[in-house]
Design an enzyme around this catalytic site. Structure first.
Site, PDB file in Angstrom:
ATOM      1  N   ASP A 187      29.493  -9.991 -14.100  1.00 34.83           N
ATOM      2  CA  ASP A 187      29.126  -8.903 -13.239  1.00 34.83           C
ATOM      3  C   ASP A 187      29.309  -9.142 -11.816  1.00 34.83           C
ATOM      4  O   ASP A 187      28.645 -10.099 -11.139  1.00 34.83           O
ATOM      5  CB  ASP A 187      27.994  -8.197 -13.553  1.00 34.83           C
ATOM      6  CG  ASP A 187      27.959  -7.727 -14.887  1.00 34.83           C
ATOM      7  OD1 ASP A 187      28.799  -7.346 -15.555  1.00 34.83           O
ATOM      8  OD2 ASP A 187      26.805  -7.813 -15.539  1.00 34.83           O
TER       9      ASP A 187
ATOM     10  N   TRP B 265      22.526 -10.433  -2.834  1.00 31.24           N
ATOM     11  CA  TRP B 265      21.377 -10.070  -3.048  1.00 31.24           C
ATOM     12  C   TRP B 265      20.021 -11.035  -2.989  1.00 31.24           C
ATOM     13  O   TRP B 265      18.918 -10.833  -3.247  1.00 31.24           O
ATOM     14  CB  TRP B 265      20.930  -9.605  -4.385  1.00 31.24           C
ATOM     15  CG  TRP B 265      22.003  -8.113  -4.610  1.00 31.24           C
ATOM     16  CD1 TRP B 265      22.600  -7.577  -3.559  1.00 31.24           C
ATOM     17  CD2 TRP B 265      22.398  -7.464  -5.699  1.00 31.24           C
ATOM     18  NE1 TRP B 265      23.322  -6.527  -4.076  1.00 31.24           N
ATOM     19  CE2 TRP B 265      23.207  -6.404  -5.406  1.00 31.24           C
ATOM     20  CE3 TRP B 265      21.672  -7.691  -7.066  1.00 31.24           C
ATOM     21  CZ2 TRP B 265      23.680  -5.414  -6.361  1.00 31.24           C
ATOM     22  CZ3 TRP B 265      22.310  -6.651  -7.924  1.00 31.24           C
ATOM     23  CH2 TRP B 265      23.369  -5.728  -7.824  1.00 31.24           C
TER      24      TRP B 265
ATOM     25  N   GLU C 107       0.903  -1.290   0.039  1.00 33.14           N
ATOM     26  CA  GLU C 107      -0.129   0.053   0.087  1.00 33.14           C
ATOM     27  C   GLU C 107       0.784   1.291   0.095  1.00 33.14           C
ATOM     28  O   GLU C 107       0.358   2.088  -0.657  1.00 33.14           O
ATOM     29  CB  GLU C 107      -0.900   0.061   1.020  1.00 33.14           C
ATOM     30  CG  GLU C 107      -1.833  -0.789   1.332  1.00 33.14           C
ATOM     31  CD  GLU C 107      -1.334  -2.309   1.963  1.00 33.14           C
ATOM     32  OE1 GLU C 107      -0.106  -2.574   1.890  1.00 33.14           O
ATOM     33  OE2 GLU C 107      -2.371  -3.323   2.134  1.00 33.14           O
ATOM     34  N   PHE C 108       2.027   1.165   0.810  1.00 31.08           N
ATOM     35  CA  PHE C 108       2.774   2.455   0.806  1.00 31.08           C
ATOM     36  C   PHE C 108       3.244   2.743  -0.562  1.00 31.08           C
ATOM     37  O   PHE C 108       3.107   3.796  -0.936  1.00 31.08           O
ATOM     38  CB  PHE C 108       3.844   1.939   1.669  1.00 31.08           C
ATOM     39  CG  PHE C 108       5.170   2.964   1.646  1.00 31.08           C
ATOM     40  CD1 PHE C 108       5.197   3.690   2.773  1.00 31.08           C
ATOM     41  CD2 PHE C 108       6.276   2.767   0.934  1.00 31.08           C
ATOM     42  CE1 PHE C 108       6.261   4.859   3.059  1.00 31.08           C
ATOM     43  CE2 PHE C 108       7.255   3.819   0.930  1.00 31.08           C
ATOM     44  CZ  PHE C 108       7.138   4.831   2.335  1.00 31.08           C
TER      45      PHE C 108
ATOM     46  N   HIS D 285      22.957   7.366 -15.204  1.00 23.86           N
ATOM     47  CA  HIS D 285      21.867   7.611 -14.175  1.00 23.86           C
ATOM     48  C   HIS D 285      21.077   9.036 -14.606  1.00 23.86           C
ATOM     49  O   HIS D 285      20.281   9.236 -14.154  1.00 23.86           O
ATOM     50  CB  HIS D 285      22.222   7.722 -12.777  1.00 23.86           C
ATOM     51  CG  HIS D 285      22.809   6.432 -12.342  1.00 23.86           C
ATOM     52  ND1 HIS D 285      22.060   5.302 -11.989  1.00 23.86           N
ATOM     53  CD2 HIS D 285      24.108   5.975 -12.258  1.00 23.86           C
ATOM     54  CE1 HIS D 285      22.717   4.169 -11.653  1.00 23.86           C
ATOM     55  NE2 HIS D 285      24.092   4.618 -11.801  1.00 23.86           N
TER      56      HIS D 285
ATOM     57  N   CYS E 197      27.721   2.310 -16.526  1.00 27.79           N
ATOM     58  CA  CYS E 197      26.883   0.924 -15.993  1.00 27.79           C
ATOM     59  C   CYS E 197      25.797   0.660 -17.114  1.00 27.79           C
ATOM     60  O   CYS E 197      25.989   1.243 -18.371  1.00 27.79           O
ATOM     61  CB  CYS E 197      25.884   1.318 -14.614  1.00 27.79           C
ATOM     62  SG  CYS E 197      25.209  -0.252 -14.047  1.00 27.79           S
TER      63      CYS E 197
ATOM     64  N   CYS F  60      29.643  -1.518 -10.015  1.00 32.81           N
ATOM     65  CA  CYS F  60      29.046  -0.028 -10.136  1.00 32.81           C
ATOM     66  C   CYS F  60      29.196   0.875  -8.914  1.00 32.81           C
ATOM     67  O   CYS F  60      28.277   0.818  -8.189  1.00 32.81           O
ATOM     68  CB  CYS F  60      27.570  -0.007 -10.584  1.00 32.81           C
ATOM     69  SG  CYS F  60      26.836  -1.523 -10.499  1.00 32.81           S
TER      70      CYS F  60
ATOM     71  N   ILE G 113      28.149  -2.048 -21.141  1.00 35.05           N
ATOM     72  CA  ILE G 113      28.312  -2.865 -19.783  1.00 35.05           C
ATOM     73  C   ILE G 113      27.224  -3.948 -20.015  1.00 35.05           C
ATOM     74  O   ILE G 113      27.297  -4.976 -19.099  1.00 35.05           O
ATOM     75  CB  ILE G 113      27.989  -1.768 -18.525  1.00 35.05           C
ATOM     76  CG1 ILE G 113      28.922  -0.729 -18.257  1.00 35.05           C
ATOM     77  CG2 ILE G 113      27.720  -2.857 -17.326  1.00 35.05           C
ATOM     78  CD1 ILE G 113      30.362  -1.127 -18.274  1.00 35.05           C
ATOM     79  N   GLY G 114      26.270  -3.854 -20.819  1.00 31.12           N
ATOM     80  CA  GLY G 114      25.380  -5.093 -21.186  1.00 31.12           C
ATOM     81  C   GLY G 114      24.003  -4.919 -21.526  1.00 31.12           C
ATOM     82  O   GLY G 114      23.367  -5.280 -22.510  1.00 31.12           O
TER      83      GLY G 114
END
Ligand code: GLN
Ligand code: ZN
Length: 744
Positions: free
Chosen positions: A582, A544, A16-17, A676, A708, A625, A414-415
Site C-alpha cells: 500500500d 506519516w 483536553e480538546f 466511507h 479502500c 486512496c 483492499i485488505g
C-alpha cells in the site's frame, strides 16, 4: 527584535480538546462545561506562548476547523456561530462539508463550497471576539488571527479555475470590513495566513491578489504569513502595504535565495521562520545565531524570530515522554520546546545568557546504538538493477495469469475488514498484559478464519486476511522495525478531534524478524484461493512519520524498502502468489511545487520498486486512496506495479477521465463503492460504474474492488456490499463471456 510564535497546538497536554468536544457529542459534557473547558484550554495555550515569546496571535482556537470558521465568518454558511449543533452539523453531520488534506501535511480541513452566486458578507468577526475575550491575558501587542482570502478561495471548491480572481475580489469586501473592526478595537496587527502563496501561483491570479491586498493592507496592519515552502512571488508582496511578511526559512529554502537576490524592504517586519514547525529535531541554535545576524546585516528589516510553520504539526511537549530512549528524548523538540528554543535564541542574541548550548551534542547520551553498518552497506551497494524487476510487465503478466488462473473481472478487497470494538478491546487487553500472547494470537487466528470463510462464501476471487492484528498501517510495521520510535503522548490532530501519533524514524532501519508472515501464511493455509500478502510501502511509512535529517530522505526510504523486500522474499518463499504494498501517501508526499515533483517521484518510485522487487510470477499490487490522478499517472506508471487499486467512486468519473488521456498499460481496480459511506451499494449501481469505466479501461485489465479498506465499516454493511459487488462481477462476466473462462 522580537520572538513570535503561532499555530501552537490546540489539543492540550492531556488531549483536553478531544475529550471536551467528544464528550459534548456523546452528551456527557454540557454546553456550558464545553465552553468553560475550551476557555480554560485557550487560556493555558495563550499563557504558554506568553511564558516564552514576546508576541503571538489570538483567535487561532477553533471547535473543529479554521477553514470552516472562515467560511462562516464570510457568510458562506450563515449559521449562528454560537449554535453548537448547527456548527457541528456542518463539520460532521450528514451533509457535512467534504474534507481534504491541508497542503502537504496530514491535517485535513473542511472544504467550503463557493460559487459565483455565493453572497459574501461579514457574518461573524471571530478575531474580534477573541481579541476582546483574551486581551487581559497578554501584555504583548494584540494581534488578531485570520486565514487570508487567497488561501481561503484557492482551497475551496465548487467554482471553475478561471473564476478565482472574481471570487477573490468578492471576498475582499467582508475581509476589509472585518479588519477595520479589528483595527478600531485596538489591535496592533493582524496575522493573515496565506500559505497558498507557496503553491504555484498562476499569473492570472496576480492582478486580483494585488488589488485585494492593496485595500486590505490599508484596513489594518497585516502580518502576511506564508509557510511550508518558499514564495516565488516575493517581490510582488514587497510592493503591498503590509506591515510584515512571514517566511518559512526551514522548509522554504529558496526564500533565503530570494532575500539574497531581492533584499527585504526595510519598512517591513520580516517574521523569520527559522525554527522547524514540521519536524522534531532540536534546532542548532549556534547556526541560527549566525543566520539571524546574517539576515540582520543583509536586510536591515525589523526581525521577528519565529517558527517556520504552524506548531500544530508537532505534539505538545516532549517532557512527559518517560519511555523514550534518553538519547532520542534529548535530541527532539515538540511545540513547547520550540518556544523555549526561540526564547533561548533571543537571550543569546541579546547577550543575556551565556552560550552553554542546550543542543550541544557532546553533552548528550551517545547514539551508536542507532546505527548499523550492515544496513548502511546494503544501501550503499544498491545498483540500478536492484530497483527493477527481472522481467518487464509484458512478460510477467502471462506468467502470473497462468499461475493464478483468475476469471475475467477478478474481485478482491483492499485488505482490512471491520475492526470491531471486540478486536480493539482484545488488542488493548493484550497491550496492557491482561491477556497472554498465546490468547491474543488465538483470537487473531479465529478472526482470520472467520474472515476467510466469509470471503469464500461471498465468492471473492482474491482473498485477504483482514488485518485484525493491526491498529494502524504504519504503526504496525514501524513497531516491528529497528530505528523507529514511538511516543506515549505525541498526538497530532488529523482532523476535527481525530488524533494520531506519528512514529519517529531516528536510526538505521531494519526488520527484527518476519513481520506479517505468520498471519498471511495462516490465512493462506485455510483456502485454495490466493491470499494477498499485505505490506505498507516505504514512501507511506516515511510520509506519516517524523524522519531523521542526518541522511537524505531517500536513503531512509531505501532502508525501509529493503526491510520490506526481505518480507516479500519470505512471503514468496512461503508460496504467497500476490503481494500488495500500500502506498496511500505516494501522491500526497509530493512537494507543493510542480517543479520539485520529478526528483521526488524518482526516489519515491525507486523506494517502492526496491520493496516490490518480487519474482516475475508474483503479482505485485499497490493501493492508493485518492482520485486526482490526472497529473500523476505517469509517476504511478514508474512504480511498475502489476495491479493498482484506487479510490474512484467519490470522484464521479474524474479517475476514469484520467485514464482516457493516459494509456496505462497495467491492471487497475478503480474502486466500485465508497467505503466511507454506510450505504450498501446496489448491484445495478456497481454495474453501472463498471460499465462506464470499461469504456476506457480494457476489460481484461479490470479488477473489481471497493475504494479502500473496510476497517471502519460494520459487518452488517460489509457483507451485503461485497455480495452485491460479486454479483455485479458475475453479471458482467455473463455479459462479456468471461465467467469461468481463463484469460490470456
Ligand atoms: N490495506 C489497508 C486497508 O485495507 C489500506 C489502507 C489505506 O489505503 N489507507 O486498510
Ligand atoms: Zn485506501
Amino acid at each position: 527584535m522580537r520572538t513570535y510564535a503561532y499555530g501552537y497546538p490546540r489539543l492540550g497536554e492531556g488531549r483536553e480538546f478531544k475529550r471536551l468536544i467528544e464528550g459534548y457529542w456523546q452528551g456527557k459534557v454540557s454546553e456550558t462545561a464545553l465552553r468553560d473547558g475550551m476557555a480554560e484550554l485557550e487560556q493555558q495555550r495563550l499563557a504558554t506562548y506568553a511564558q516564552f515569546v514576546d508576541a503571538f496571535p489570538m483567535g487561532e482556537m477553533t471547535l473543529y476547523d479554521a477553514m470552516l470558521d472562515t467560511a462562516i465568518m464570510l457568510g458562506v454558511y450563515s449559521i449562528d456561530p454560537n449554535d453548537l449543533n448547527a456548527y457541528f452539523e456542518l463539520a460532521r453531520g450528514e451533509n457535512a462539508l467534504p474534507m481534504t488534506k491541508w497542503f502537504n501535511t496530514n491535517y485535513h480541513y473542511l472544504v467550503p463550497h463557493l460559487s459565483r452566486a455565493t453572497a459574501f458578507r461579514l457574518h461573524w468577526n471571530k478575531p474580534l471576539q477573541h481579541l476582546q475575550a483574551w486581551r487581559s491575558v497578554s501584555g504583548s501587542p494584540s494581534i488578531g488571527y485570520l486565514i487570508g482570502p487567497y488561501t481561503f478561495v484557492r482551497l475551496s471548491r465548487g467554482y471553475a479555475p478561471e473564476e478565482l480572481p472574481y471570487l477573490l475580489e468578492a471576498v475582499a469586501e467582508p475581509y476589509g470590513e472585518l479588519l477595520r473592526q479589528v483595527r478600531q478595537a485596538g489591535a496592533d496587527y493582524v496575522q493573515i495566513d496565506e500559505p497558498a502563496l507557496v503553491l504555484d501561483v498562476p499569473a492570472e491570479h496576480l492582478p486580483a491578489l494585488q488589488r485585494v491586498y492593496q485595500s486590505l493592507g490599508e484596513a489594518a496592519p497585516l502580518l502576511l504569513m506564508t509557510y511550508y515552502d518558499s514564495v516565488d512571488v516575493l517581490p510582488l508582496l514587497y510592493e503591498l502595504p503590509l506591515a510584515g511578511i512571514g517566511l518559512d526559512l526551514v522548509h522554504g529554502k529558496r526564500n533565503l535565495q530570494h532575500i539574497g537576490r531581492f533584499g527585504f524592504p526595510s519598512d517591513k517586519i520580516l517574521v523569520a521562520g527559522i525554527i522547524d514547525g514540521r519536524n522534531v529535531w532540536r534546532s542548532n541554535l549556534g547556526a541560527l545565531m549566525e543566520q539571524v545576524e546574517n539576515l540582520q546585516s543583509r536586510t536591515g528589516a525589523t526581525l521577528w524570530l519565529s517558527n517556520g510553520s504552524p506548531l500544530m504539526h508537532l505534539p505538545v511537549s516532549v517532557a512527559p515522554e518517560e519511555k523514550l530512549d534518553p538519547a532520542l528524548k534529548a535530541r527532539i523538540a515538540f511545540a513547547k520546546e520550540r518556544l523555549q528554543e526561540l526564547q533561548q535564541l533571543k537571550r543569546w542574541l541579546l547577550g543575556e545568557s551565556d552560550r552553554s548550548d542546550p543542543s550541544n551534542m557532546s553533552d548528550m547520551p551517545p547514539t551508536d546504538h542507532w546505527y548499523s553498518t550492515e544496513v548502511r552497506q546494503r544501501v550503499a551497494n544498491l545498483r540500478p538493477s536492484d530497483f527493477e524487476r527481472e522481467k518487464p510487465y509484458s512478460e510477467r503478466d502471462p506468467l502470473q495469469r497462468a499461475r493464478l488462473n483468475l476469471p475475467l473481472f477478478p474481485t478482491t478487497t483492499i485488505g482490512s475488514f471491520p475492526q470491531t470494538p471486540e478486536v480493539r478491546q482484545m488488542r488493548t487487553a493484550y497491550r496492557n498484559g491482561k491477556i497472554s500472547a498465546a490468547e491474543y494470537e488465538t483470537f487473531i487466528q479465529n478472526e482470520i478464519r472467520r474472515c476467510i470463510q466469509l470471503q469464500e462464501e461471498i465468492g471473492l476471487d482474491v482473498l485477504v486476511h483482514g488485518e485484525f492484528e493491526r491498529t494502524d498501517m504504519v504503526e504496525f510495521f514501524a513497531e516491528k522495525m529497528e530505528g523507529i520510535a514511538f511516543t506515549q503522548h505525541g498526538w497530532l490532530l488529523s482532523y476535527g478531534t481525530r488524533v494520531y501519533r506519528p512514529p519517529i524514524i531516528y536510526g538505521d532501519v531494519q526488520r527484527r524478524e518476519p513481520m506479517t508472515l505468520k498471519e498471511i501464511t495462516f490465512a493462506q493455509s485455510l483456502t485454495q484461493k490466493p491470499v494477498k500478502g499485505m505490506l505498507t510501502g516505504p514512501v507511506t511509512i516515511v510520509a506519516w512519520s517524523f524522519v531523521r535529517e542526518d541522511i537524505p530522505v531517500e536513503q531512509v526510504a531505501f532502508q525501509i524498502a529493503l526491510a520490506l523486500q526481505d518480507e516479500v522474499r519470505d512471503l514468496e518463499e512461503a508460496g504467497i502468489a500476490i503481494i500488495q504494498i500500500d502506498e496511500p501517501a505516494y501522491r500526497e508526499r509530493a512537494p507543493l511545487k510542480r517543479a520539485d515533483w520529478e526528483p521526488y517521484f524518482r526516489w519515491a518510485a525507486q523506494a517502492f520498486k526496491l520493496a516490490a522487487r518480487a519474482r516475475p510470477e508474483t503479482q505485485l499490487h499497490t493501493h492508493m486512496c485518492y482520485s486526482d490522478f490526472n497529473e500523476v499517472l505517469h509517476f504511478i506508471d514508474w512504480m511498475d506495479a502489476d495491479v493498482i487499486t484506487i479510490e474512484a467512486t467519490r470522484s464521479k468519473g474524474e479517475v476514469i477521465g484520467a485514464f482516457e488521456h493516459y494509456n496505462y498499460a497495467r491492471q487497475i481496480g478503480p474502486g466500485v463503492f465508497d467505503v466511507h459511506s454506510p450505504v450498501v451499494p446496489r448491484v445495478e449501481s456497481i454495474e453501472a460504474i463498471i460499465e462506464r469505466a470499461i469504456r476506457v479501461i480494457p476489460r481484461e485489465r479490470f479488477w473489481i474492488n471497493p475504494d479502500c479498506g473496510l476497517k471502519t465499516r460494520r459487518w452488517e454493511e460489509v457483507i451485503p456490499a461485497l455480495q452485491h459487488m460479486v454479483q455485479a462481477a458475475h453479471n458482467l462476466r455473463a455479459r462479456y463471456g468471461g465467467d469461468g473462462v481463463q484469460l490470456r
